[in-house]
Scaffold this active site. Structure first.
Site, PDB file in Angstrom:
ATOM      1  N   ALA A  63      -5.037   1.937  -1.729  1.00 27.04           N
ATOM      2  CA  ALA A  63      -6.416   2.162  -1.327  1.00 27.04           C
ATOM      3  C   ALA A  63      -6.461   3.398  -0.443  1.00 27.04           C
ATOM      4  O   ALA A  63      -5.457   3.764   0.179  1.00 27.04           O
ATOM      5  CB  ALA A  63      -6.942   0.938  -0.592  1.00 27.04           C
ATOM      6  N   GLY A 108      -2.972  -1.256  -2.795  1.00 29.24           N
ATOM      7  CA  GLY A 108      -4.042  -1.597  -3.735  1.00 29.24           C
ATOM      8  C   GLY A 108      -3.717  -1.211  -5.174  1.00 29.24           C
ATOM      9  O   GLY A 108      -4.255  -1.810  -6.109  1.00 29.24           O
ATOM     10  N   GLU A 111      -1.621  -4.004  -6.385  1.00 29.70           N
ATOM     11  CA  GLU A 111      -2.519  -5.161  -6.493  1.00 29.70           C
ATOM     12  C   GLU A 111      -3.314  -5.109  -7.799  1.00 29.70           C
ATOM     13  O   GLU A 111      -3.522  -6.131  -8.452  1.00 29.70           O
ATOM     14  CB  GLU A 111      -3.476  -5.211  -5.299  1.00 29.70           C
ATOM     15  CG  GLU A 111      -2.766  -5.555  -3.994  1.00 29.70           C
ATOM     16  CD  GLU A 111      -3.741  -5.665  -2.842  1.00 29.70           C
ATOM     17  OE1 GLU A 111      -4.232  -6.771  -2.600  1.00 29.70           O
ATOM     18  OE2 GLU A 111      -4.017  -4.635  -2.199  1.00 29.70           O
ATOM     19  N   GLU A 131       1.328  -2.505   3.053  1.00 28.94           N
ATOM     20  CA  GLU A 131       0.213  -2.647   4.001  1.00 28.94           C
ATOM     21  C   GLU A 131       0.654  -3.055   5.395  1.00 28.94           C
ATOM     22  O   GLU A 131       0.081  -2.611   6.392  1.00 28.94           O
ATOM     23  CB  GLU A 131      -0.820  -3.663   3.476  1.00 28.94           C
ATOM     24  CG  GLU A 131      -1.684  -3.142   2.335  1.00 28.94           C
ATOM     25  CD  GLU A 131      -1.137  -3.478   0.950  1.00 28.94           C
ATOM     26  OE1 GLU A 131       0.080  -3.740   0.834  1.00 28.94           O
ATOM     27  OE2 GLU A 131      -1.925  -3.460  -0.008  1.00 28.94           O
TER      28      GLU A 131
END
Ligand code: HXC
Length: 258
Positions: A63, A108, A111, A131
């Site tokens: 992200a 992300g 993910e 993260e």
């Protein structure tokens, strides 16, 4: 240039993420572009399988840290719903989704790959959920999907250490289905897509649904659900085409998706 390209080859849709400047970092606008490409694939009844890939050295490097940095709790809650929603959408798509992971799939990005049905890795991939090294945790389903795929112990090790692993390690723990040389990645993805696309498309969608149900059911409930879905396939023309073809000793049958 467009950041997300959608094209169709035979019964396969291909989404290519191409935002090299920040290694496909997921921000709100980019997520919207990916959703737009998914709309195109979903609206086309003739697309039986979808492939998602990146370009250059990244699948998705995570992200967008710059976009997240200043957000407070309420704002990040709203923002992470975009990533979480995208991954739920991918997971719940009726057709199989293949992640052709060409490079970095971090945070992300991993993910998102976890929400796909099949993960192929090129030799040079780097995968991880870093993260915790940024003082946060996954916000788009990583803590929920990784343990289901690689087991709780391995998921905890990867998430707690924030370690980034290579293709071989990922294959060893079942995080990816196979490793292919970088130059063969898309051929391999299309080969799998074609193999899936030859089979009964309604049956493939039913199989995806039944397998997803196994995550939320007891074995008894799951077997009951499977029987329901199985029996409904006997109302389709494709069941007669497939089984009839076998009985007539036909080598190849063409399913009609009805
Ligand atoms: C914003 C990013 C980015 C990211 C890379 N970039 N990853 N920008 N968010 N996640 C940008 C860099 O700032 C840089 O911009 C450009 O992309 C190229 O990256 P470099 O770092 O110069 O490349 P390289 O040295 O090859 O290193 C590649 C890398 C590194 C190892 C992948 O970029 C990296 O560690 N990225 C962050 C990985 C990460 O922590 N991901 C998890 C994010 S948290 P400039 O302008 O300098 O050229 C997350 C939470 C999910 O994903 C929550 C979901 C709701």
């Amino acid at each position: 240039m467009e950041n997300v390209r959608y094209e169709k080859r035979g019964h396969t849709g291909l989404i290519t993420l191409d935002k090299a400047a920040d290694l496909n970092a997921l921000n709100a606008a980019f997520i919207q572009e990916i959703n737009n490409a998914l709309d195109q694939a979903e609206q086309d009844e003739d697309v039986y399988v979808l492939i998602l890939t990146g370009t250059g050295k990244a699948f998705i490097a995570g992200a967008d840290i710059a976009e997240m940095y200043e957000k407070d709790r309420a704002a990040i809650m709203e923002w992470s719903a975009l990533g979480s929603g995208l991954n739920l959408r991918l997971e719940n798509m009726k057709i199989p989704v293949i992640a052709a992971i060409n490079g970095y799939a971090l945070g992300g990005g991993l993910e998102l790959a976890l929400a796909c049905d099949i993960r192929l890795a090129s030799q040079s991939v780097k995968l991880g959920l870093p993260e915790t090294s940024l003082g946060v945790i996954c916000g788009a389903g990583g803590t929920q999907r990784l343990p289901r795929i690689v087991g709780e112990g391995m998921a905890k090790e990867l998430i707690f250490t924030a370690d980034v692993i290579d293709a071989r390690q990922a294959l060893n723990i079942g995080l990816v289905n196979r490793i292919v040389p970088a130059e063969d990645l898309m051929d391999a993805a299309f080969q799998i897509a074609d193999a899936i696309g030859k089979n009964g498309p309604i049956a493939i969608r039913a199989a995806k649904k039944a397998i997803a149900f196994s995550n939320v059911s007891s074995i008894e409930e799951g077997c009951h659900f499977e029987r329901e879905v199985f029996s409904r396939l006997f109302e389709t023309e494709d069941q007669k085409i497939g089984m009839g073809g076998f009985l007539r000793k036909e080598k190849n049958v063409t399913f009609k998706n009805r």
